[in-house]
Design a protein around this motif. Structure first.
Motif, PDB file in Angstrom:
ATOM      1  N   GLU A 196       0.858  -1.186   0.000  1.00 52.84           N
ATOM      2  CA  GLU A 196       0.000   0.000   0.000  1.00 52.84           C
ATOM      3  C   GLU A 196       0.896   1.238   0.000  1.00 52.84           C
ATOM      4  O   GLU A 196       1.173   1.839   1.036  1.00 52.84           O
ATOM      5  N   THR A 197       1.358   1.594  -1.181  1.00 53.41           N
ATOM      6  CA  THR A 197       2.242   2.738  -1.367  1.00 53.41           C
ATOM      7  C   THR A 197       1.758   3.547  -2.567  1.00 53.41           C
ATOM      8  O   THR A 197       0.963   3.052  -3.378  1.00 53.41           O
ATOM      9  N   PRO A 198       2.260   4.772  -2.730  1.00 54.11           N
ATOM     10  CA  PRO A 198       1.878   5.551  -3.917  1.00 54.11           C
ATOM     11  C   PRO A 198       2.191   4.850  -5.227  1.00 54.11           C
ATOM     12  O   PRO A 198       1.522   5.089  -6.233  1.00 54.11           O
ATOM     13  N   PHE A 199       3.196   3.995  -5.229  1.00 57.15           N
ATOM     14  CA  PHE A 199       3.569   3.275  -6.449  1.00 57.15           C
ATOM     15  C   PHE A 199       2.377   2.509  -7.020  1.00 57.15           C
ATOM     16  O   PHE A 199       2.198   2.433  -8.242  1.00 57.15           O
ATOM     17  N   GLN A 213       0.223  -5.306   1.417  1.00 55.33           N
ATOM     18  CA  GLN A 213       0.941  -5.304   2.683  1.00 55.33           C
ATOM     19  C   GLN A 213       1.532  -3.924   2.957  1.00 55.33           C
ATOM     20  O   GLN A 213       1.672  -3.095   2.056  1.00 55.33           O
ATOM     21  N   SER A 214       1.872  -3.696   4.196  1.00 55.68           N
ATOM     22  CA  SER A 214       2.505  -2.434   4.570  1.00 55.68           C
ATOM     23  C   SER A 214       3.951  -2.418   4.104  1.00 55.68           C
ATOM     24  O   SER A 214       4.667  -3.423   4.213  1.00 55.68           O
ATOM     25  N   PRO A 215       4.423  -1.271   3.610  1.00 62.21           N
ATOM     26  CA  PRO A 215       5.845  -1.187   3.249  1.00 62.21           C
ATOM     27  C   PRO A 215       6.758  -1.386   4.448  1.00 62.21           C
ATOM     28  O   PRO A 215       7.926  -1.773   4.288  1.00 62.21           O
ATOM     29  N   VAL A 240       5.324 -11.463   0.694  1.00 64.22           N
ATOM     30  CA  VAL A 240       4.123 -11.117  -0.062  1.00 64.22           C
ATOM     31  C   VAL A 240       2.929 -11.048   0.884  1.00 64.22           C
ATOM     32  O   VAL A 240       2.951 -11.641   1.957  1.00 64.22           O
ATOM     33  N   PRO A 241       1.889 -10.314   0.500  1.00 62.57           N
ATOM     34  CA  PRO A 241       0.672 -10.327   1.310  1.00 62.57           C
ATOM     35  C   PRO A 241       0.119 -11.745   1.430  1.00 62.57           C
ATOM     36  O   PRO A 241       0.139 -12.508   0.447  1.00 62.57           O
ATOM     37  N   ARG A 242      -0.364 -12.096   2.590  1.00 64.02           N
ATOM     38  CA  ARG A 242      -0.866 -13.464   2.809  1.00 64.02           C
ATOM     39  C   ARG A 242      -1.968 -13.835   1.831  1.00 64.02           C
ATOM     40  O   ARG A 242      -2.089 -14.990   1.403  1.00 64.02           O
TER      41      ARG A 242
END
Length: 248
Positions: A196-199, A213-215, A240-242
């Motif tokens: 969950e980033t601007p990217f 996932q959180s950075p 990776v996110p679960r």
């Protein structure tokens, strides 16, 4: 089995590319909190300078370094400046990345060049300058931020997946050469899933954040790679996110 050593980076200097926001900012914060002197490199100068001010306001050691990773001459100049200042680099984190989400049918040559130069050639330029200096000093650690796109691909991801796959191959080669050339040098590739980033959020504002996932989790993974005791090295990590739906 012994536990990883407590991470204390006081007296060590780190450089993080793409450090102004998102994952780069999270990594810079974690390194600075562990005691490192952190150089924040980003083409977004205003954001990077703002983050430096935030970190120094907390009593941490951070400063902005002007660098476009696509510019090999400019990258070399930064390292010459560090040499002249007697400030060798102990840790390099190649994080800067861009993407153009378009079908191959509609891509332009300029868009392909921008993605490949930023995501593949840029990290290679940084590694060339860093590795030869680490060889002469007998140690250091290089971390290249990869992507699940290094192992698989999807539509509208041609240049991005190509660049990340290439960077993974380069990272594996560098890891093997470090085993041969200098066992004091660590080389780690981190395959990170969606964050969950601007990217992501700037390109896909309707993305389901419950699948991201959180950075900060990925930044903690970087610190784990750096914390492994001498005698061992983590060549590659996957985080990776679960609930990431398309892994692997």
């Amino acid at each position: 089995m012994s536990a990883p050593a407590q991470l204390d980076l006081h007296g060590r200097q780190a450089l993080v590319t793409g450090a102004a926001r998102g994952l780069g900012a999270s990594i810079a914060r974690r390194l600075a909190a562990a005691g490192a002197s952190v150089l924040l490199a980003d083409v977004r100068k205003d954001l990077a300078v703002e983050l430096c001010a935030e970190l120094t306001g907390e009593g941490l050691d951070a400063r902005f370094v002007e660098m476009d990773v696509r510019d090999a001459v400019g990258v070399a100049a930064v390292f010459r400046d560090l040499d002249e200042a007697g400030q060798p680099l102990d840790i390099l984190v190649n994080n800067a990345a861009v993407d153009v989400s378009k079908p191959i049918e509609h891509l332009t040559a300029d868009e392909v060049t921008r993605v490949v130069e930023t995501n593949l050639l840029g990290p290679m330029y940084l590694c060339l300058e860093t590795y030869r200096r680490m060889i002469s000093r007998g140690g250091g650690h290089i971390v290249n931020i990869l992507s699940t796109a290094a192992n698989r691909t999807w539509t509208e991801a041609g240049p991005y997946a190509s660049a990340k796959s290439g960077l993974r191959a380069f990272t594996h080669t560098l890891f093997k050469e470090a085993q041969r050339d200098c066992t004091g040098i660590g080389v780690t590739g981190i395959i990170a899933g969606g964050m969950e980033t601007p990217f992501i959020m700037e390109r896909f504002p309707d993305a389901d954040v419950t699948l991201l996932q959180s950075p900060d989790i990925v930044a903690d993974t970087v610190l784990y790679a750096l914390s492994v005791p001498a005698g061992s090295v983590v060549g590659e990590l996957v985080v990776v996110p679960r609930c990431e739906p398309s892994w692997p």
